[in-house]
Design an enzyme around this catalytic site. Structure first.
Site, mmCIF file in Angstrom:
data_model
loop_
_atom_site.group_PDB
_atom_site.id
_atom_site.type_symbol
_atom_site.label_atom_id
_atom_site.label_comp_id
_atom_site.label_asym_id
_atom_site.label_seq_id
_atom_site.Cartn_x
_atom_site.Cartn_y
_atom_site.Cartn_z
ATOM 1 N N HIS A 104 0.882 -1.317 0.020
ATOM 2 C CA HIS A 104 -0.076 0.056 -0.242
ATOM 3 C C HIS A 104 0.918 1.137 -0.019
ATOM 4 O O HIS A 104 0.586 2.089 -0.769
ATOM 5 C CB HIS A 104 -0.900 0.001 1.394
ATOM 6 C CG HIS A 104 -1.688 1.110 1.411
ATOM 7 N ND1 HIS A 104 -1.306 2.298 1.888
ATOM 8 C CD2 HIS A 104 -3.056 1.521 1.136
ATOM 9 C CE1 HIS A 104 -2.176 3.165 1.811
ATOM 10 N NE2 HIS A 104 -3.290 2.782 1.399
ATOM 11 N N GLY A 105 1.782 1.267 0.799
ATOM 12 C CA GLY A 105 2.847 2.332 0.911
ATOM 13 C C GLY A 105 2.726 3.444 1.820
ATOM 14 O O GLY A 105 3.723 4.375 2.153
ATOM 15 N N ASP A 106 1.440 3.595 2.273
ATOM 16 C CA ASP A 106 1.115 4.687 3.364
ATOM 17 C C ASP A 106 0.079 4.099 4.132
ATOM 18 O O ASP A 106 -0.903 4.553 4.573
ATOM 19 C CB ASP A 106 0.543 6.018 2.600
ATOM 20 C CG ASP A 106 0.595 7.190 3.219
ATOM 21 O OD1 ASP A 106 1.079 6.958 4.637
ATOM 22 O OD2 ASP A 106 -0.046 8.145 2.852
ATOM 23 N N LEU A 107 0.230 3.050 4.967
ATOM 24 C CA LEU A 107 -0.817 2.083 5.622
ATOM 25 C C LEU A 107 -0.733 2.528 6.955
ATOM 26 O O LEU A 107 -0.287 1.546 8.022
ATOM 27 C CB LEU A 107 -0.589 0.749 5.541
ATOM 28 C CG LEU A 107 -1.598 -0.183 5.996
ATOM 29 C CD1 LEU A 107 -2.769 0.065 5.141
ATOM 30 C CD2 LEU A 107 -1.118 -1.608 6.140
ATOM 31 N N ASN B 147 -5.712 5.636 7.004
ATOM 32 C CA ASN B 147 -5.881 5.348 5.501
ATOM 33 C C ASN B 147 -6.709 3.942 5.365
ATOM 34 O O ASN B 147 -6.339 3.134 4.374
ATOM 35 C CB ASN B 147 -4.732 5.050 4.937
ATOM 36 C CG ASN B 147 -4.138 6.523 4.323
ATOM 37 O OD1 ASN B 147 -4.851 7.428 4.547
ATOM 38 N ND2 ASN B 147 -2.874 6.784 3.767
#
Length: 311
Positions: free
Chosen positions: A218-221, A225
């Protein structure tokens, strides 16, 4: 109509992109929906939806249903919503974890917008955390031949470079940490002492992370979010996707809290992490912490120093 394809997943998505003309974002959405439904569609009401610090977010009621819309400045973030649409499409294609479906995105006048299906919120199922973890693990089992992505995107309001590398250590250093370090140093948020600390960290980094294939993350979990949909399941939003080390998602989930211990227990059963992962989470979080140094300053630089003092 615009169709885009990502090489690493073969994902195709279609988004109706309107011409850049001078009109309100409401008119732009009405045109987009009218084209999609092949009949005249009107917005009948709008309601502000909180939770975002970057975009103006609303729920709009139309003659064909409710939708969620993000609006922002075309001059500041000309391609942010296009990148977000691509990221959501990649996650949706993986069929591992629910995400909002992209209806379309557009630009008109000084604004850009992203239109998504509207998700009704509900309460968590009794097995919410276990299912969330299992689905994240399933997402992470999607792999690639490289770390990175075939396009750059954003994390928050900052541009994120996804140039492809063969090793995680190269990618983490050159595409994640070094751009944030340079930005923070140039604005005076960090000094040469921190640069020296990072240099020491880089000399040790090759032996810190166990070798793993690139994982779709996901990269920005963080806790803000994900949301709970009408069936009580987790839906992840606002991705900053790339193929990276899966511990990045696990680390981010712990940075600001909001995830139950059952989440981590279930993830370990579904896709066990290598020994020592709890300690490595601090190293992974150097990236989101440096992002926060550049976005907000304040005490985040102190948190970075505390992690780097070990080196």
């Amino acid at each position: 109509m615009k169709t885009a394809k990502t090489e690493e997943t073969g994902t195709c998505f279609t988004a109706h992109k309107i011409d850049i003309i001078k009109m309100s974002w409401k008119t732009g959405i009405e045109k987009l929906l009218s084209k999609k439904y092949k009949k005249k569609v009107n917005i009948t009401a709008e309601q502000f939806v909180g939770g975002g610090s970057i975009n103006n977010t609303k729920m709009v009621k139309t003659t064909v249903g409710k939708f969620f819309v993000k609006v922002n400045s075309a001059s500041r973030y000309p391609d942010m919503f296009e990148k977000e649409a691509k990221g959501l499409a990649i996650l949706e294609k993986a069929k591992a974890i629910p995400v909002p479906h992209v209806i379309g995105y557009g630009r008109e006048g000084s604004d850009t917008f992203l239109l998504l299906n509207y998700i009704e919120s509900a309460t968590k199922n009794s097995d919410f955390w276990e299912l969330f973890a299992q689905r994240l693990a399933a997402l992470h089992k999607n792999s690639s031949g490289y770390f990175g992505l075939d396009h750059n995107n954003y994390i928050g309001s900052l541009r994120q470079s996804n140039q492809q590398h063969q090793t995680w250590e190269e990618f983490f250093r050159e595409e994640r940490l070094e751009p944030m370090i340079a930005m923070a140093y140039n604005t005076g948020e960090i000094d040469r002492t921190v640069l020296t600390m990072f240099d020491r960290f880089f000399t040790r980094m090759e032996n810190l992370f166990p070798p793993e294939p690139p994982a779709l993350i996901h990269g920005d979990l963080w806790g803000g979010n994900f949301m709970v949909n009408e069936t009580g399941d987790a839906v992840v939003i606002d991705p900053a996707v790339y193929f990276g080390h899966r511990e990045m998602d696990i680390a981010m989930s712990q940075l600001f809290g909001g995830f139950d211990r059952r989440f981590y227990e279930a993830y370990e059963k579904a896709f066990p992490l290598d020994p020592g992962w709890q300690e490595r989470l601090n190293y992974c979080n150097l990236y989101p912490l440096m992002v926060h140094v550049n976005l907000f300053g304040g005490g985040y630089a102190a948190s970075v120093k505390n992690i780097l003092r070990k080196f």
